[in-house]
Design a protein around this motif. Sequence first.
Motif, PDB file in Angstrom:
ATOM      1  N   GLU A  22       0.829  -1.213   0.000  1.00 11.10           N
ATOM      2  CA  GLU A  22       0.000   0.000   0.000  1.00 11.10           C
ATOM      3  C   GLU A  22       0.858   1.257   0.000  1.00 11.10           C
ATOM      4  O   GLU A  22       0.505   2.257  -0.625  1.00 11.10           O
ATOM      5  CB  GLU A  22      -0.955  -0.018   1.185  1.00 11.10           C
ATOM      6  N   SER A  23       2.009   1.210   0.690  1.00 16.90           N
ATOM      7  CA  SER A  23       2.885   2.385   0.698  1.00 16.90           C
ATOM      8  C   SER A  23       3.463   2.653  -0.689  1.00 16.90           C
ATOM      9  O   SER A  23       3.894   3.765  -0.984  1.00 16.90           O
ATOM     10  CB  SER A  23       4.015   2.208   1.716  1.00 16.90           C
ATOM     11  N   GLN A  24       3.454   1.643  -1.541  1.00 14.03           N
ATOM     12  CA  GLN A  24       3.932   1.786  -2.918  1.00 14.03           C
ATOM     13  C   GLN A  24       2.781   2.007  -3.899  1.00 14.03           C
ATOM     14  O   GLN A  24       2.974   1.994  -5.110  1.00 14.03           O
ATOM     15  CB  GLN A  24       4.711   0.527  -3.327  1.00 14.03           C
ATOM     16  N   GLY A  25       1.589   2.179  -3.354  1.00 14.14           N
ATOM     17  CA  GLY A  25       0.421   2.427  -4.200  1.00 14.14           C
ATOM     18  C   GLY A  25      -0.078   1.181  -4.912  1.00 14.14           C
ATOM     19  O   GLY A  25      -0.709   1.281  -5.967  1.00 14.14           O
ATOM     20  N   ARG A  26       0.189   0.022  -4.344  1.00 14.04           N
ATOM     21  CA  ARG A  26      -0.242  -1.238  -4.955  1.00 14.04           C
ATOM     22  C   ARG A  26      -1.064  -2.024  -3.952  1.00 14.04           C
ATOM     23  O   ARG A  26      -1.032  -1.756  -2.764  1.00 14.04           O
ATOM     24  CB  ARG A  26       0.964  -2.090  -5.353  1.00 14.04           C
ATOM     25  N   THR A  27      -1.773  -2.998  -4.473  1.00 14.38           N
ATOM     26  CA  THR A  27      -2.469  -3.932  -3.588  1.00 14.38           C
ATOM     27  C   THR A  27      -1.548  -5.122  -3.358  1.00 14.38           C
ATOM     28  O   THR A  27      -0.598  -5.366  -4.128  1.00 14.38           O
ATOM     29  CB  THR A  27      -3.772  -4.444  -4.222  1.00 14.38           C
ATOM     30  N   LEU A  28      -1.804  -5.871  -2.307  1.00 10.45           N
ATOM     31  CA  LEU A  28      -1.024  -7.075  -2.047  1.00 10.45           C
ATOM     32  C   LEU A  28      -1.211  -8.066  -3.188  1.00 10.45           C
ATOM     33  O   LEU A  28      -0.263  -8.701  -3.639  1.00 10.45           O
ATOM     34  CB  LEU A  28      -1.418  -7.690  -0.703  1.00 10.45           C
ATOM     35  N   SER A  29      -2.417  -8.157  -3.681  1.00  7.74           N
ATOM     36  CA  SER A  29      -2.698  -9.040  -4.802  1.00  7.74           C
ATOM     37  C   SER A  29      -1.878  -8.627  -6.031  1.00  7.74           C
ATOM     38  O   SER A  29      -1.283  -9.463  -6.722  1.00  7.74           O
ATOM     39  CB  SER A  29      -4.190  -9.009  -5.128  1.00  7.74           C
ATOM     40  N   GLY A  30      -1.842  -7.328  -6.285  1.00  3.69           N
ATOM     41  CA  GLY A  30      -1.067  -6.820  -7.430  1.00  3.69           C
ATOM     42  C   GLY A  30       0.422  -7.096  -7.267  1.00  3.69           C
ATOM     43  O   GLY A  30       1.108  -7.462  -8.231  1.00  3.69           O
ATOM     44  N   ALA A  31       0.931  -6.927  -6.048  1.00  4.52           N
ATOM     45  CA  ALA A  31       2.353  -7.190  -5.795  1.00  4.52           C
ATOM     46  C   ALA A  31       2.665  -8.672  -6.004  1.00  4.52           C
ATOM     47  O   ALA A  31       3.694  -9.019  -6.582  1.00  4.52           O
ATOM     48  CB  ALA A  31       2.723  -6.750  -4.384  1.00  4.52           C
ATOM     49  N   CYS A  32       1.780  -9.551  -5.538  1.00  2.00           N
ATOM     50  CA  CYS A  32       1.981 -10.990  -5.729  1.00  2.00           C
ATOM     51  C   CYS A  32       1.929 -11.347  -7.216  1.00  2.00           C
ATOM     52  O   CYS A  32       2.713 -12.160  -7.696  1.00  2.00           O
ATOM     53  CB  CYS A  32       0.931 -11.785  -4.958  1.00  2.00           C
ATOM     54  N   ARG A  33       1.016 -10.711  -7.951  1.00  2.86           N
ATOM     55  CA  ARG A  33       0.907 -10.950  -9.385  1.00  2.86           C
ATOM     56  C   ARG A  33       2.195 -10.527 -10.095  1.00  2.86           C
ATOM     57  O   ARG A  33       2.726 -11.249 -10.936  1.00  2.86           O
ATOM     58  CB  ARG A  33      -0.292 -10.215  -9.981  1.00  2.86           C
ATOM     59  N   GLU A  34       2.728  -9.350  -9.727  1.00  2.00           N
ATOM     60  CA  GLU A  34       3.985  -8.880 -10.324  1.00  2.00           C
ATOM     61  C   GLU A  34       5.120  -9.852 -10.050  1.00  2.00           C
ATOM     62  O   GLU A  34       5.934 -10.136 -10.940  1.00  2.00           O
ATOM     63  CB  GLU A  34       4.347  -7.496  -9.787  1.00  2.00           C
ATOM     64  N   LEU A  35       5.205 -10.360  -8.824  1.00  2.00           N
ATOM     65  CA  LEU A  35       6.251 -11.318  -8.492  1.00  2.00           C
ATOM     66  C   LEU A  35       6.106 -12.586  -9.338  1.00  2.00           C
ATOM     67  O   LEU A  35       7.087 -13.092  -9.890  1.00  2.00           O
ATOM     68  CB  LEU A  35       6.215 -11.676  -7.008  1.00  2.00           C
ATOM     69  N   ALA A  36       4.889 -13.086  -9.479  1.00  2.00           N
ATOM     70  CA  ALA A  36       4.651 -14.287 -10.288  1.00  2.00           C
ATOM     71  C   ALA A  36       5.029 -14.029 -11.747  1.00  2.00           C
ATOM     72  O   ALA A  36       5.628 -14.890 -12.408  1.00  2.00           O
ATOM     73  CB  ALA A  36       3.193 -14.724 -10.177  1.00  2.00           C
ATOM     74  N   GLU A  37       4.732 -12.831 -12.252  1.00  2.00           N
ATOM     75  CA  GLU A  37       5.085 -12.482 -13.629  1.00  2.00           C
ATOM     76  C   GLU A  37       6.605 -12.403 -13.799  1.00  2.00           C
ATOM     77  O   GLU A  37       7.144 -12.840 -14.817  1.00  2.00           O
ATOM     78  CB  GLU A  37       4.415 -11.172 -14.039  1.00  2.00           C
ATOM     79  N   GLN A  38       7.305 -11.854 -12.806  1.00  2.00           N
ATOM     80  CA  GLN A  38       8.766 -11.796 -12.866  1.00  2.00           C
ATOM     81  C   GLN A  38       9.363 -13.201 -12.861  1.00  2.00           C
ATOM     82  O   GLN A  38      10.297 -13.491 -13.618  1.00  2.00           O
ATOM     83  CB  GLN A  38       9.322 -10.988 -11.687  1.00  2.00           C
ATOM     84  N   LEU A  39       8.836 -14.072 -12.008  1.00  2.00           N
ATOM     85  CA  LEU A  39       9.313 -15.455 -11.965  1.00  2.00           C
ATOM     86  C   LEU A  39       9.077 -16.154 -13.307  1.00  2.00           C
ATOM     87  O   LEU A  39       9.944 -16.880 -13.806  1.00  2.00           O
ATOM     88  CB  LEU A  39       8.633 -16.224 -10.832  1.00  2.00           C
ATOM     89  N   ALA A  40       7.910 -15.917 -13.891  1.00  2.00           N
ATOM     90  CA  ALA A  40       7.591 -16.524 -15.186  1.00  2.00           C
ATOM     91  C   ALA A  40       8.551 -16.029 -16.267  1.00  2.00           C
ATOM     92  O   ALA A  40       9.017 -16.813 -17.107  1.00  2.00           O
ATOM     93  CB  ALA A  40       6.148 -16.225 -15.574  1.00  2.00           C
ATOM     94  N   GLU A  41       8.887 -14.743 -16.254  1.00  2.00           N
ATOM     95  CA  GLU A  41       9.818 -14.185 -17.238  1.00  2.00           C
ATOM     96  C   GLU A  41      11.213 -14.784 -17.062  1.00  2.00           C
ATOM     97  O   GLU A  41      11.891 -15.099 -18.039  1.00  2.00           O
ATOM     98  CB  GLU A  41       9.874 -12.666 -17.136  1.00  2.00           C
ATOM     99  N   GLN A  42      11.633 -14.977 -15.819  1.00  2.00           N
ATOM    100  CA  GLN A  42      12.929 -15.621 -15.574  1.00  2.00           C
ATOM    101  C   GLN A  42      12.939 -17.037 -16.150  1.00  2.00           C
ATOM    102  O   GLN A  42      13.928 -17.468 -16.744  1.00  2.00           O
ATOM    103  CB  GLN A  42      13.226 -15.672 -14.079  1.00  2.00           C
TER     104      GLN A  42
END
Length: 98
Positions: A22-42
């Motif tokens: 939230e301090s970064q202007g994101r939801t926890l769900s959105g942050a988890c989605r971004e992490l999953a997308e980064q892992l998928a790209e790797q």
Amino acid sequence: MDTRIQFRIDEETKRLAQQIAESQGRTLSGACRELAEQLAEQQRQATSHHDWLSLQVKRVFDRLETGAATFVDHDTAKSRMEERKSRIRARYLPRSHR
């Protein structure tokens, strides 16, 4: 098609993760989605490199099987590599670092 991922974490971890998201202007769900997308790209990159490397190895064995491969002894290979590195250094490094 989107899919859902569910996992369990303790309450404090969720609370702290939610605060930073939230301090970064994101939801926890959105942050988890971004992490999953980064892992998928790797994984995509690793798979792409593996496929490229497998093709290179296949080409070498194909050359070996057709008799098109050339072998050199260790000392010759080492000498050629030193010459190659020297040319690269001469091209990119100032004279004081060679």
